[in-house]
Design a protein around this motif. Structure first.
Motif, short mmCIF file in Angstrom:
data_model
loop_
_atom_site.label_atom_id
_atom_site.label_comp_id
_atom_site.label_asym_id
_atom_site.label_seq_id
_atom_site.Cartn_x
_atom_site.Cartn_y
_atom_site.Cartn_z
N LEU A 151 12.77 0.29 4.12
CA LEU A 151 12.06 1.45 4.67
C LEU A 151 10.57 1.29 4.48
O LEU A 151 10.11 0.76 3.47
CB LEU A 151 12.52 2.73 3.96
N LYS A 152 9.82 1.74 5.49
CA LYS A 152 8.36 1.82 5.34
C LYS A 152 8.03 3.30 5.19
O LYS A 152 8.27 4.10 6.09
CB LYS A 152 7.68 1.26 6.58
N VAL A 153 7.50 3.65 4.04
CA VAL A 153 7.28 5.06 3.72
C VAL A 153 5.80 5.39 3.85
O VAL A 153 4.95 4.71 3.27
CB VAL A 153 7.79 5.38 2.30
N LYS A 154 5.53 6.45 4.60
CA LYS A 154 4.15 6.89 4.78
C LYS A 154 3.75 7.79 3.62
O LYS A 154 4.41 8.82 3.36
CB LYS A 154 4.02 7.66 6.11
N LEU A 155 2.68 7.42 2.92
CA LEU A 155 2.14 8.25 1.84
C LEU A 155 0.68 8.58 2.17
O LEU A 155 0.26 8.49 3.30
CB LEU A 155 2.27 7.54 0.49
N ILE A 177 5.04 0.63 1.43
CA ILE A 177 4.27 1.87 1.44
C ILE A 177 3.06 1.73 2.36
O ILE A 177 2.35 0.72 2.30
CB ILE A 177 3.77 2.20 0.00
N ASP A 178 2.83 2.75 3.20
CA ASP A 178 1.63 2.77 4.04
C ASP A 178 0.87 4.05 3.74
O ASP A 178 1.35 5.15 4.06
CB ASP A 178 2.02 2.71 5.52
N ALA A 179 -0.32 3.92 3.13
CA ALA A 179 -1.11 5.11 2.78
C ALA A 179 -2.03 5.53 3.93
O ALA A 179 -2.67 6.59 3.84
CB ALA A 179 -1.94 4.85 1.53
N ASN A 180 -2.11 4.73 4.99
CA ASN A 180 -2.94 5.09 6.16
C ASN A 180 -4.31 5.65 5.75
O ASN A 180 -4.71 6.71 6.20
CB ASN A 180 -2.22 6.09 7.08
N GLU A 181 -5.02 4.95 4.86
CA GLU A 181 -6.39 5.29 4.44
C GLU A 181 -6.46 6.54 3.57
O GLU A 181 -7.54 7.08 3.37
CB GLU A 181 -7.32 5.50 5.65
N ILE A 203 1.80 -2.66 -0.30
CA ILE A 203 1.03 -1.43 -0.04
C ILE A 203 0.12 -1.69 1.16
O ILE A 203 -0.63 -2.67 1.18
CB ILE A 203 0.13 -1.07 -1.24
N GLU A 204 0.20 -0.80 2.17
CA GLU A 204 -0.65 -0.97 3.34
C GLU A 204 -1.78 0.06 3.34
O GLU A 204 -1.56 1.23 3.07
CB GLU A 204 0.24 -0.78 4.58
N GLN A 205 -2.97 -0.42 3.65
CA GLN A 205 -4.18 0.36 3.89
C GLN A 205 -4.37 1.52 2.91
O GLN A 205 -4.33 2.68 3.29
CB GLN A 205 -4.16 0.90 5.33
N ALA A 228 -3.88 -5.05 5.03
CA ALA A 228 -4.84 -4.34 5.89
C ALA A 228 -4.15 -3.97 7.21
O ALA A 228 -3.44 -4.79 7.78
CB ALA A 228 -6.04 -5.23 6.18
N ASP A 229 -4.36 -2.74 7.66
CA ASP A 229 -3.93 -2.37 9.01
C ASP A 229 -5.13 -1.82 9.78
O ASP A 229 -5.70 -2.52 10.62
CB ASP A 229 -2.77 -1.36 8.94
N GLU A 230 -5.57 -0.60 9.45
CA GLU A 230 -6.73 -0.04 10.14
C GLU A 230 -7.98 -0.90 9.96
O GLU A 230 -8.89 -0.85 10.78
CB GLU A 230 -7.00 1.39 9.63
N SER A 231 -8.05 -1.72 8.88
CA SER A 231 -9.23 -2.56 8.63
C SER A 231 -9.28 -3.80 9.51
O SER A 231 -10.28 -4.51 9.50
CB SER A 231 -9.24 -3.04 7.17
N ILE A 248 -2.24 -9.06 6.30
CA ILE A 248 -2.73 -8.20 7.39
C ILE A 248 -1.58 -7.81 8.32
O ILE A 248 -0.64 -8.56 8.51
CB ILE A 248 -3.85 -8.88 8.22
N ASN A 249 -1.71 -6.61 8.88
CA ASN A 249 -0.75 -6.10 9.85
C ASN A 249 -1.31 -6.32 11.25
O ASN A 249 -2.36 -5.77 11.60
CB ASN A 249 -0.48 -4.61 9.57
N ILE A 250 -0.62 -7.15 12.04
CA ILE A 250 -1.07 -7.53 13.38
C ILE A 250 -0.23 -6.76 14.39
O ILE A 250 1.00 -6.71 14.27
CB ILE A 250 -0.89 -9.06 13.55
N LYS A 251 -0.89 -6.14 15.38
CA LYS A 251 -0.17 -5.36 16.39
C LYS A 251 -0.71 -5.72 17.78
O LYS A 251 -1.93 -5.83 17.95
CB LYS A 251 -0.38 -3.85 16.16
N LEU A 252 0.18 -5.87 18.73
CA LEU A 252 -0.25 -6.23 20.09
C LEU A 252 -1.29 -5.24 20.60
O LEU A 252 -2.30 -5.64 21.18
CB LEU A 252 0.94 -6.21 21.06
MG MG Z 1 -0.18 1.11 9.08
#
Ligand code: MG
Length: 341
Positions: A151-155, A177-181, A203-205, A228-231, A248-252
């Motif tokens: 699971l990827k949990v948004k915090l 875990i993704d803290a989204n900044e 841990i993401e971002q 890193a995602d947003e970065s 790093i998280n790469i997205k199309l």
């Molecule tokens: Mg993210």
């Protein structure tokens, strides 16, 4: 070469909330390019965060139509020309690139994976995202996601500890875990060191996108890998991140398409960064396109279409989080409904 496009509202199964946004539906624009007897499909999923919306996507597609009349054989050359004429707008460009890739691969009678010479030599498992919600809804979502082993949990909330404890009352499966900044640096250190005791993998971002030095400060004080995602959007962003992040998280939709995503995965390796292949809320069309290059990545987070109530395309399928690509040429995703092109 004839390009048409249509915008469709995609409804989510649950309101999808993360630390920096919340939505019940998204509006993605679908691209169809026809040349001779071949048809290629693409998708653009705009993000307000990256300054794109339906109107900007449609403007870019209108601008690209006359340019596509000069398309010869090289998708990269075509995308470079579009890139020179139109800065930014990477989701819109992804819509065009995917449609061109689909068309060219179908003409060559190969899949996207084969077009890029990628071996399908290991099983790949996607994580499934649990958005921010009240604790009872989070528990219900975790129970509903029982087939997904990660699971990827948004915090990034005031209830972060309670959210994890609620999830741990149901399952001990691996969490990302993704803290989204959503954290400050001191808060991040405290929470990450506790999360390390909770079978958390990464841990993401943790901090706002531009706080690279502060992220490096956190990294000296925690053991879990930081992603890193947003970065990070494109290859050029990677080098300055190498001192602060482990991956790093790469997205199309962030980077402009499959070519740049592959390029980023190679660049990340050069800087000893791990790679995750992520997504926005996308239909099975764009998710299937991404799934073709998934063997190049260390971690997969391609659950965008799984969160949708009305996915208009069929393509990659998932069983217990492991995915299977369609045995077709091109992307291999087909519309399930009359798209009204
Ligand atoms: Mg993210």
């Amino acid at each position: 070469m004839n390009l048409t496009f249509v915008t469709r509202q995609l409804t989510l199964n649950h309101t999808f909330a993360v630390a920096n946004s919340s939505k019940k539906s998204v509006e993605n624009t679908f691209v169809r390019i026809q040349s001779d007897d071949y048809v290629g499909y693409g998708e653009a999923a705009p993000s307000y965060f990256y300054h794109e919306n339906t109107a900007s996507i449609r403007r870019v597609l209108e601008t690209a139509i006359p340019m596509l009349q000069h398309f010869q054989a090289s998708i990269q050359l075509m995308m470079d020309q579009i890139g020179e004429a139109i800065p930014g707008n990477f989701a819109a460009k992804t819509g065009i690139e995917l449609a061109l890739l689909d068309l060219v691969a179908k003409r060559k009678m190969v899949s996207i994976r084969e077009l890029f010479g990628i071996k399908n030599d290991r099983s790949l498992t996607t994580s499934f995202t649990i958005g921010i919600d009240n604790l009872d809804v989070i528990k219900a979502k975790v129970i509903a996601a029982k087939d997904y082993p990660i699971l990827k949990v948004k915090l990034g909330t005031r209830e972060d500890y309670e959210i994890i404890k609620a999830i741990r009352s149901i399952t001990d499966k691996k969490l990302r875990i993704d803290a989204n900044e959503g954290w400050t640096k001191e808060e991040a250190v405290e929470k990450i060191n506790w999360l390390e005791t909770q079978n958390v993998e990464l841990i993401e971002q943790p901090l706002p996108a531009d706080e690279i030095a502060n992220t490096a400060w956190i990294r000296e004080r925690v053991n879990l890998p930081l992603f890193a995602d947003e970065s990070v959007k494109r290859s050029g962003d990677i080098e300055p991140l190498a001192e602060a992040f482990d991956g790093i998280n790469i997205k199309l939709m962030k980077c402009g398409g499959v070519h740049e995503a592959v390029n980023m995965a190679k660049t990340a390796r050069r800087f000893h960064l791990s790679t995750m292949l992520g997504c926005f809320i996308e239909s099975s069309l764009a998710i299937t396109a991404a799934a073709h290059i998934a063997p190049l990545f260390d971690y997969i987070d391609l659950d965008g279409a799984l969160l949708l109530k009305n996915d208009p395309f069929a393509g990659v399928t998932f069983a217990n989080g492991q995915f299977t690509l369609p045995d077709k040429y091109g992307i291999g995703a087909e519309p399930l409904v009359d798209m009204g092109w």
